[in-house]
Design an enzyme around this catalytic site. Structure first.
Site, PDB file in Angstrom:
ATOM      1  N   THR A  58      -5.368 -42.487 -25.483  1.00 10.79           N
ATOM      2  CA  THR A  58      -5.826 -43.704 -25.938  1.00 10.79           C
ATOM      3  C   THR A  58      -5.261 -43.928 -27.520  1.00 10.79           C
ATOM      4  O   THR A  58      -4.917 -44.839 -28.201  1.00 10.79           O
ATOM      5  CB  THR A  58      -7.358 -43.786 -26.081  1.00 10.79           C
ATOM      6  N   TYR A 121      -7.018 -52.364 -14.618  1.00 12.65           N
ATOM      7  CA  TYR A 121      -7.001 -53.698 -14.327  1.00 12.65           C
ATOM      8  C   TYR A 121      -7.533 -53.981 -12.939  1.00 12.65           C
ATOM      9  O   TYR A 121      -8.449 -54.756 -13.027  1.00 12.65           O
ATOM     10  CB  TYR A 121      -5.465 -54.171 -14.869  1.00 12.65           C
ATOM     11  N   TYR A 147      -7.848 -38.316 -16.271  1.00 13.16           N
ATOM     12  CA  TYR A 147      -8.388 -39.034 -17.398  1.00 13.16           C
ATOM     13  C   TYR A 147      -9.412 -39.934 -16.938  1.00 13.16           C
ATOM     14  O   TYR A 147      -9.000 -41.027 -16.337  1.00 13.16           O
ATOM     15  CB  TYR A 147      -7.409 -39.432 -18.096  1.00 13.16           C
ATOM     16  N   LYS A 175     -10.533 -34.721 -18.100  1.00 12.45           N
ATOM     17  CA  LYS A 175     -10.982 -35.229 -19.110  1.00 12.45           C
ATOM     18  C   LYS A 175     -11.687 -36.344 -19.136  1.00 12.45           C
ATOM     19  O   LYS A 175     -11.523 -37.362 -18.639  1.00 12.45           O
ATOM     20  CB  LYS A 175     -10.010 -35.664 -20.059  1.00 12.45           C
TER      21      LYS A 175
END
Length: 306
Positions: A58, A121, A147, A175
């Site tokens: 990110t 999305y 993730y 994560k």
């Protein structure tokens, strides 16, 4: 191996542990990737004690970086620090086909491990999530770290879904940036052989307490020494010191949150007396303006960090 900090999972060939900054993608004033400064920022955190690096997460603004740019970022970071620490890189995309393509390119570029964000999305069901990770794992011979960041992707993995994903050959760890401690505790109980990485600045100490071997902290991009000190204090058995440093991380986070999303991390690094300039964020994200920068600098100075 760590003394008091949790060890990595037995399914993790990289034995990830310690502080793993989600390193920045630097841009110049025209919005092009600045590969030299991208490498410099990775070197900056490794020189100050980071145990691994995680480009194209990110904080690396991965959704705004093209496939060709991603591949060159990985090559650049691997060349800069790959002989010193593991390089795990984000390869996420909304769809499986694109994720597989990014994963194959990352493997060719020299990444040691791949971080695969849940597709975003579109809503994701159990079967779709499991099949996504199965296809990515089958495509590359690299350890894969799931993730999980529902606030950004809109998709939360059910415990039984993660358990099935964890059983796929090649899945090495997770994560977690859900900030859902009971969810994470359930994941650890269901799949104890994975490596777990705490992804929330507010829960670094808590993550270590419940079994995370690594800390993925955006604060560590600008102040790696602070997060490394927290990890080392915990590993030394000095929990009071570790808790004190966690409170300081929260103070930094509060200062960061005064500006637009992610802008303060790059700005904080630029106001330190170090030879790294990560440049602006890529549009539509933006860096802090002059007034916001002055306020952030004052906050960080008051915290004794400048």
């Amino acid at each position: 191996m760590p003394e008091h900090a949790p060890p990595p999972g037995s399914e993790d060939p990289l034995d990830l542990q310690g502080v793993i900054p989600p390193t920045l993608t630097a841009f110049d004033n025209e919005g092009a990737v600045d590969y030299e400064q991208t490498a410099a920022q990775a070197e900056f955190v490794v020189d100050r004690g980071a145990h691994a690096v995680f480009p194209l997460g990110t904080n690396g603004e991965f959704p705004l970086v093209s496939g060709d740019e991603r591949e060159q970022v990985i090559k650049t970071v691997v060349a800069a620090v790959g002989d010193e620490v593991p390089v795990i890189t984000g390869v996420g995309a909304p769809g499986t086909q694109e994720t597989v393509e990014h994963a194959e390119r990352a493997a060719r570029a020299g990444a040691d491990g791949l971080v695969v964000v849940t597709p975003y999305y579109f809503p994701l069901d159990h079967e779709g999530a499991v099949e996504h990770y199965r296809q990515v794992a089958a495509a590359v011979e690299r350890p894969i770290y799931v993730y999980h960041i529902p606030p950004r992707t809109g998709n939360t993995l059910a415990p039984e879904t993660l358990q099935e994903i964890a059983a796929i050959d090649g899945i090495a760890g997770l994560k977690d940036t859900s900030e859902d401690v009971p969810w994470l505790g359930r994941a650890m109980a269901d799949s104890p052989d994975l490596t777990y990485l705490a992804g929330s600045n507010a829960l670094l100490y808590a993550g270590l307490e419940i079994g995370c071997s690594g800390l993925v902290s955006s604060v560590a991009n600008a102040f790696p020494e602070l997060v490394v000190d927290l990890y080392e204090a915990f590993d030394d058995g000095d929990e009071d010191r570790a808790q004190q440093l966690q409170r300081q991380v929260l103070d930094v986070l509060a200062a960061f949150d005064r500006g637009p999303y992610m802008a303060a991390v790059k700005t904080a690094l630029s106001v330190r007396d170090v030879d790294v300039d990560p440049g602006p964020l890529r549009s539509p994200l933006r860096r802090l303006n002059d007034e916001e920068t002055a306020a952030l600098k004052a906050d960080l100075a008051e915290l004794g960090l400048l």
